[in-house]
Design a protein around this motif. Structure first.
Motif, short mmCIF file in Angstrom:
data_model
loop_
_atom_site.label_atom_id
_atom_site.label_comp_id
_atom_site.label_asym_id
_atom_site.label_seq_id
_atom_site.Cartn_x
_atom_site.Cartn_y
_atom_site.Cartn_z
N ARG A 15 -49.09 -71.35 -84.76
CA ARG A 15 -49.50 -71.01 -83.40
C ARG A 15 -49.00 -69.64 -82.97
NH1 ARG A 15 -47.68 -76.10 -82.87
NH2 ARG A 15 -45.84 -75.46 -81.67
N GLY A 16 -48.31 -68.94 -83.87
CA GLY A 16 -47.84 -67.59 -83.55
C GLY A 16 -46.44 -67.50 -83.00
N HIS A 17 -45.65 -68.57 -83.11
CA HIS A 17 -44.28 -68.58 -82.60
C HIS A 17 -43.30 -68.53 -83.76
CE1 HIS A 17 -45.79 -69.59 -78.63
NE2 HIS A 17 -46.55 -70.49 -79.20
N GLY A 18 -42.25 -67.73 -83.60
CA GLY A 18 -41.24 -67.60 -84.64
C GLY A 18 -40.28 -68.77 -84.66
N ILE A 19 -39.63 -68.94 -85.81
CA ILE A 19 -38.56 -69.92 -85.96
C ILE A 19 -37.37 -69.21 -86.58
CG2 ILE A 19 -40.13 -71.90 -86.12
CD1 ILE A 19 -39.61 -71.92 -89.17
N GLU A 20 -36.21 -69.82 -86.47
CA GLU A 20 -35.01 -69.20 -87.01
C GLU A 20 -33.96 -70.25 -87.35
OE1 GLU A 20 -34.12 -66.42 -83.90
OE2 GLU A 20 -33.16 -67.93 -82.66
N GLY A 44 -51.16 -61.72 -89.35
CA GLY A 44 -51.74 -62.67 -90.29
C GLY A 44 -50.82 -63.06 -91.42
N GLN A 45 -49.57 -62.61 -91.37
CA GLN A 45 -48.58 -62.97 -92.38
C GLN A 45 -47.33 -63.49 -91.68
OE1 GLN A 45 -48.17 -59.20 -94.55
NE2 GLN A 45 -49.20 -60.19 -96.27
N TYR A 46 -46.37 -63.92 -92.49
CA TYR A 46 -45.11 -64.41 -91.96
C TYR A 46 -43.99 -63.56 -92.55
CZ TYR A 46 -48.11 -68.21 -90.67
OH TYR A 46 -49.14 -68.95 -90.14
N ARG A 47 -43.25 -62.89 -91.66
CA ARG A 47 -42.16 -62.01 -92.06
C ARG A 47 -40.87 -62.81 -92.09
NH1 ARG A 47 -38.13 -58.67 -89.72
NH2 ARG A 47 -37.96 -56.66 -90.80
N ARG A 82 -33.20 -57.44 -91.64
CA ARG A 82 -33.64 -56.87 -92.92
C ARG A 82 -34.75 -57.75 -93.49
NH1 ARG A 82 -31.21 -58.11 -97.91
NH2 ARG A 82 -29.41 -58.80 -96.74
N GLU A 83 -35.91 -57.15 -93.69
CA GLU A 83 -37.04 -57.92 -94.23
C GLU A 83 -36.74 -58.33 -95.67
OE1 GLU A 83 -41.38 -56.71 -95.55
OE2 GLU A 83 -41.18 -56.76 -93.35
N LEU A 84 -36.84 -59.64 -95.92
CA LEU A 84 -36.64 -60.15 -97.28
C LEU A 84 -37.96 -60.21 -98.03
CD1 LEU A 84 -34.12 -63.05 -96.58
CD2 LEU A 84 -33.62 -60.71 -97.30
N THR A 85 -39.00 -60.68 -97.34
CA THR A 85 -40.32 -60.78 -97.96
C THR A 85 -41.34 -61.16 -96.91
OG1 THR A 85 -41.50 -61.69 -99.88
CG2 THR A 85 -40.16 -63.23 -98.62
N LEU A 86 -42.60 -61.12 -97.32
CA LEU A 86 -43.72 -61.57 -96.49
C LEU A 86 -44.44 -62.69 -97.22
CD1 LEU A 86 -45.22 -58.10 -95.50
CD2 LEU A 86 -43.99 -59.65 -93.98
N SER A 87 -45.08 -63.55 -96.46
CA SER A 87 -45.88 -64.62 -97.04
C SER A 87 -47.14 -64.78 -96.21
CB SER A 87 -45.09 -65.93 -97.05
OG SER A 87 -45.90 -66.99 -97.49
N ASP A 89 -48.66 -67.76 -96.02
CA ASP A 89 -48.75 -69.18 -95.71
C ASP A 89 -47.46 -69.64 -95.03
OD1 ASP A 89 -50.10 -71.92 -96.26
OD2 ASP A 89 -48.06 -72.15 -97.05
N ALA A 90 -47.57 -70.40 -93.95
CA ALA A 90 -46.40 -70.85 -93.19
C ALA A 90 -45.48 -71.74 -94.02
CB ALA A 90 -46.85 -71.58 -91.93
N GLU A 91 -46.04 -72.70 -94.74
CA GLU A 91 -45.21 -73.58 -95.56
C GLU A 91 -44.49 -72.82 -96.66
OE1 GLU A 91 -46.83 -77.61 -96.51
OE2 GLU A 91 -48.61 -76.81 -95.49
N GLU A 92 -45.21 -71.91 -97.29
CA GLU A 92 -44.61 -71.10 -98.34
C GLU A 92 -43.51 -70.20 -97.76
OE1 GLU A 92 -46.13 -68.23 -101.90
OE2 GLU A 92 -46.79 -67.68 -99.87
N ALA A 93 -43.73 -69.67 -96.57
CA ALA A 93 -42.72 -68.82 -95.92
C ALA A 93 -41.42 -69.60 -95.71
CB ALA A 93 -43.24 -68.29 -94.59
N MET A 94 -41.53 -70.84 -95.25
CA MET A 94 -40.34 -71.65 -95.05
C MET A 94 -39.64 -71.93 -96.38
SD MET A 94 -41.38 -74.30 -92.03
CE MET A 94 -39.74 -75.02 -92.00
N ALA A 95 -40.39 -72.28 -97.39
CA ALA A 95 -39.80 -72.55 -98.71
C ALA A 95 -39.11 -71.30 -99.27
CB ALA A 95 -40.86 -73.07 -99.67
N LEU A 96 -39.75 -70.16 -99.12
CA LEU A 96 -39.15 -68.90 -99.58
C LEU A 96 -37.86 -68.60 -98.82
CD1 LEU A 96 -42.28 -66.60 -99.94
CD2 LEU A 96 -40.67 -67.17 -101.77
N ALA A 97 -37.91 -68.75 -97.52
CA ALA A 97 -36.74 -68.48 -96.68
C ALA A 97 -35.57 -69.37 -97.10
CB ALA A 97 -37.09 -68.69 -95.21
N GLU A 98 -35.84 -70.63 -97.32
CA GLU A 98 -34.79 -71.56 -97.71
C GLU A 98 -34.22 -71.21 -99.08
OE1 GLU A 98 -36.96 -74.99 -95.06
OE2 GLU A 98 -37.04 -75.15 -97.24
#
Length: 132
Positions: A15-20, A44-47, A82-87, A89-98
């Protein structure tokens, strides 16, 4: 309850809202610091970004983005992290972040709520009995 279930966290991102997530305290060059990670929808991506800031040891400070960054070279704007990566897909972004920071899958919060985690962290550090 401040933590988001995985479906709610993914929904917020879509929905366009960040999480942390508040990641805790560290020492950087002998200085006390804290870290948190954020996932922000952007073009259109997740930072996915990591924030490392000076720990003011103040349980009244909840606006983490305004604390003094210990990675200023990596930030074009205050609080950006500091940007670690972009994704894409929202689910993939969470998995990458973790995976990239050992974030806990069950401790994601809405944008700007990690400051509450920090305030609890300081309070517990000062009075360990608060943790129970």
């Amino acid at each position: 309850m401040r933590y988001l279930t995985r479906p709610f966290a993914i929904g917020a991102l879509r929905r366009g809202h960040g999480i942390e997530q508040f990641l805790g305290g560290v020492k950087i060059g002998g200085e006390p610091a804290i870290r948190w990670e954020s996932i922000s929808p952007m073009n259109g991506q997740y930072r996915i970004s990591l924030h490392t800031v000076h720990d003011p040891d103040d349980d009244r400070v909840g606006d983490l983005a305004n604390l003094i960054s210990l990675d200023p070279v990596d930030e074009a704007y205050v609080g950006e992290g500091r940007e670690l990566t972009l994704s894409e897909d929202a689910e993939e972004a969470m998995a990458l972040a973790e995976r990239l920071t050992d974030a806990n899958p069950g401790r994601w919060v809405n944008h700007a709520v990690a400051g509450e985690e920090y305030m609890d962290y300081v309070g517990t550090r000062r009075n360990p009995a608060r943790a129970t």
